[in-house]
Scaffold this motif. Sequence first.
Motif, PDB file in Angstrom:
ATOM      1  N   VAL A 131     -12.434   7.244  -6.236  1.00  0.00           N
ATOM      2  CA  VAL A 131     -11.434   8.875  -6.590  1.00  0.00           C
ATOM      3  C   VAL A 131     -11.030   8.602  -8.121  1.00  0.00           C
ATOM      4  CG1 VAL A 131      -8.589   8.233  -6.575  1.00  0.00           C
ATOM      5  CG2 VAL A 131      -9.757   7.846  -4.555  1.00  0.00           C
ATOM      6  N   GLN A 132     -10.720   9.740  -8.761  1.00  0.00           N
ATOM      7  CA  GLN A 132     -10.715  10.122 -10.215  1.00  0.00           C
ATOM      8  C   GLN A 132      -9.841  11.125 -10.381  1.00  0.00           C
ATOM      9  OE1 GLN A 132     -14.682  11.284 -11.554  1.00  0.00           O
ATOM     10  NE2 GLN A 132     -15.920   9.137 -11.087  1.00  0.00           N
ATOM     11  N   LEU A 133      -8.234  10.794 -11.001  1.00  0.00           N
ATOM     12  CA  LEU A 133      -7.474  11.586 -11.534  1.00  0.00           C
ATOM     13  C   LEU A 133      -7.094  11.891 -12.434  1.00  0.00           C
ATOM     14  CD1 LEU A 133      -4.985   8.408  -8.877  1.00  0.00           C
ATOM     15  CD2 LEU A 133      -6.572  10.836  -8.204  1.00  0.00           C
ATOM     16  N   GLN A 134      -6.978  13.146 -12.367  1.00  0.00           N
ATOM     17  CA  GLN A 134      -6.497  13.426 -13.149  1.00  0.00           C
ATOM     18  C   GLN A 134      -5.174  14.251 -13.481  1.00  0.00           C
ATOM     19  OE1 GLN A 134      -8.711  13.800 -16.061  1.00  0.00           O
ATOM     20  NE2 GLN A 134      -7.386  15.641 -17.854  1.00  0.00           N
ATOM     21  N   ALA A 135      -4.403  13.823 -14.315  1.00  0.00           N
ATOM     22  CA  ALA A 135      -2.253  14.538 -14.582  1.00  0.00           C
ATOM     23  C   ALA A 135      -2.859  15.734 -15.220  1.00  0.00           C
ATOM     24  CB  ALA A 135      -1.795  13.427 -14.721  1.00  0.00           C
ATOM     25  N   SER A 136      -1.971  16.242 -15.678  1.00  0.00           N
ATOM     26  CA  SER A 136      -0.913  17.774 -16.400  1.00  0.00           C
ATOM     27  C   SER A 136      -0.376  18.301 -15.889  1.00  0.00           C
ATOM     28  CB  SER A 136      -2.653  19.004 -15.916  1.00  0.00           C
ATOM     29  OG  SER A 136      -2.734  19.435 -14.580  1.00  0.00           O
ATOM     30  N   VAL A 193      -2.116   6.860   0.296  1.00  0.00           N
ATOM     31  CA  VAL A 193      -0.870   7.073   0.055  1.00  0.00           C
ATOM     32  C   VAL A 193      -0.860   7.856  -1.693  1.00  0.00           C
ATOM     33  CG1 VAL A 193       2.112   6.913  -0.558  1.00  0.00           C
ATOM     34  CG2 VAL A 193       0.295   6.203   1.723  1.00  0.00           C
ATOM     35  N   MET A 194       0.253   8.936  -1.399  1.00  0.00           N
ATOM     36  CA  MET A 194      -0.773   9.508  -3.743  1.00  0.00           C
ATOM     37  C   MET A 194       1.360   8.966  -3.904  1.00  0.00           C
ATOM     38  SD  MET A 194      -3.622  10.030  -3.949  1.00  0.00           S
ATOM     39  CE  MET A 194      -3.862  10.541  -5.512  1.00  0.00           C
ATOM     40  N   GLY A 195       0.959   8.371  -5.249  1.00  0.00           N
ATOM     41  CA  GLY A 195       2.490   8.386  -6.203  1.00  0.00           C
ATOM     42  C   GLY A 195       2.434   8.911  -7.261  1.00  0.00           C
ATOM     43  N   TYR A 233       4.204  10.295 -17.247  1.00  0.00           N
ATOM     44  CA  TYR A 233       4.318  10.326 -16.220  1.00  0.00           C
ATOM     45  C   TYR A 233       3.061  10.595 -15.971  1.00  0.00           C
ATOM     46  CZ  TYR A 233       9.126  11.909 -15.572  1.00  0.00           C
ATOM     47  OH  TYR A 233      10.410  12.414 -15.575  1.00  0.00           O
ATOM     48  N   TYR A 234       2.384   9.112 -14.095  1.00  0.00           N
ATOM     49  CA  TYR A 234       1.186   8.794 -13.657  1.00  0.00           C
ATOM     50  C   TYR A 234       0.757   9.499 -12.306  1.00  0.00           C
ATOM     51  CZ  TYR A 234       1.130   5.653 -18.275  1.00  0.00           C
ATOM     52  OH  TYR A 234       0.445   5.809 -19.640  1.00  0.00           O
ATOM     53  N   CYS A 235       0.299   9.492 -12.489  1.00  0.00           N
ATOM     54  CA  CYS A 235       0.147   9.733 -10.957  1.00  0.00           C
ATOM     55  C   CYS A 235      -1.490   8.115 -10.348  1.00  0.00           C
ATOM     56  CB  CYS A 235      -0.808  11.402 -10.430  1.00  0.00           C
ATOM     57  SG  CYS A 235      -2.612  11.834 -11.233  1.00  0.00           S
ATOM     58  N   ALA A 236      -1.242   7.987  -8.655  1.00  0.00           N
ATOM     59  CA  ALA A 236      -2.048   6.732  -8.212  1.00  0.00           C
ATOM     60  C   ALA A 236      -2.047   7.542  -7.218  1.00  0.00           C
ATOM     61  CB  ALA A 236      -0.994   5.911  -9.116  1.00  0.00           C
ATOM     62  N   ALA A 237      -2.777   6.608  -6.725  1.00  0.00           N
ATOM     63  CA  ALA A 237      -3.823   6.329  -5.347  1.00  0.00           C
ATOM     64  C   ALA A 237      -3.726   4.745  -4.499  1.00  0.00           C
ATOM     65  CB  ALA A 237      -5.114   6.619  -5.370  1.00  0.00           C
ATOM     66  N   ASN A 238      -2.709   4.643  -3.216  1.00  0.00           N
ATOM     67  CA  ASN A 238      -3.076   4.018  -2.803  1.00  0.00           C
ATOM     68  C   ASN A 238      -3.138   3.257  -1.468  1.00  0.00           C
ATOM     69  OD1 ASN A 238      -1.483   2.053  -1.471  1.00  0.00           O
ATOM     70  ND2 ASN A 238       0.471   2.057  -2.042  1.00  0.00           N
ATOM     71  N   ASP A 285      -4.361   1.609  -6.440  1.00  0.00           N
ATOM     72  CA  ASP A 285      -5.837   1.544  -7.119  1.00  0.00           C
ATOM     73  C   ASP A 285      -5.840   1.803  -7.900  1.00  0.00           C
ATOM     74  OD1 ASP A 285      -7.378  -0.272  -3.500  1.00  0.00           O
ATOM     75  OD2 ASP A 285      -5.271  -1.067  -5.083  1.00  0.00           O
ATOM     76  N   TYR A 286      -5.729   3.119  -8.260  1.00  0.00           N
ATOM     77  CA  TYR A 286      -6.792   4.520  -9.304  1.00  0.00           C
ATOM     78  C   TYR A 286      -5.008   5.041  -9.827  1.00  0.00           C
ATOM     79  CZ  TYR A 286     -10.224   3.261  -5.820  1.00  0.00           C
ATOM     80  OH  TYR A 286     -11.916   2.997  -5.550  1.00  0.00           O
ATOM     81  N   TRP A 287      -5.664   5.117 -10.655  1.00  0.00           N
ATOM     82  CA  TRP A 287      -4.342   5.534 -12.416  1.00  0.00           C
ATOM     83  C   TRP A 287      -5.318   6.491 -12.655  1.00  0.00           C
ATOM     84  CZ3 TRP A 287       0.514   4.210 -11.797  1.00  0.00           C
ATOM     85  CH2 TRP A 287       1.034   2.920 -11.385  1.00  0.00           C
TER      86      TRP A 287
END
Length: 126
Positions: free
Chosen positions: A1-6, A35-37, A96-101, A114-116
Motif C-alpha cells: 500500500v502506497q498512499l498519495q493524498a491530494s 479500512v481507510m481513514g 490532512y493525512y489518509c491512512a490504511a487500517n 499501518d500506512y500513511w
Amino acid sequence: VQLQASGGGLVQAGGSLRLSCADSGRSFNSFNSYVMGWFRQAPGKEREFVAAITWSGGTPYYADSVKGRFTISRENAKNTVYLQMNSLKPEDTAVYYCAANPLRWPYRHYANYDYWGQGTQVTVSS
C-alpha cells in the motif's frame, strides 16, 4: 500500500474542498482489505481522527466535529478514497493525512493504521 493524498488548498470559510487519496501500491486486492481513514493535524496539536470507511463503503465513521459537513467515500476500482469537505471553518485548517487500517478496532485510533500518505495542507480563511 502506497498512499498519495491530494486536493488540499486555500479556501474561504463556508467553501468546499475534495481530498483524494490514491493507493499506488502493486495490489488492487490489498486496497480492498483495508479500512481507510482520514486524520488531520493542526500546528501545535495532536493528530486527530476525521473519518473512516470500511472496505465495502457501507459504514462511514466521523468525528463529531465534522459530522454533517464532511463525507468519506471510496472507489475500490480506482484504489481511491475521498473526503468531501463542505461548510469549511477556520478550525478545519490542518494537514490532512489518509491512512490504511487492516481492520483493527477502534477505527478512530491512529495507532491502528499501518500506512500513511504524505499529507495535504488545507487552509480555511475567515
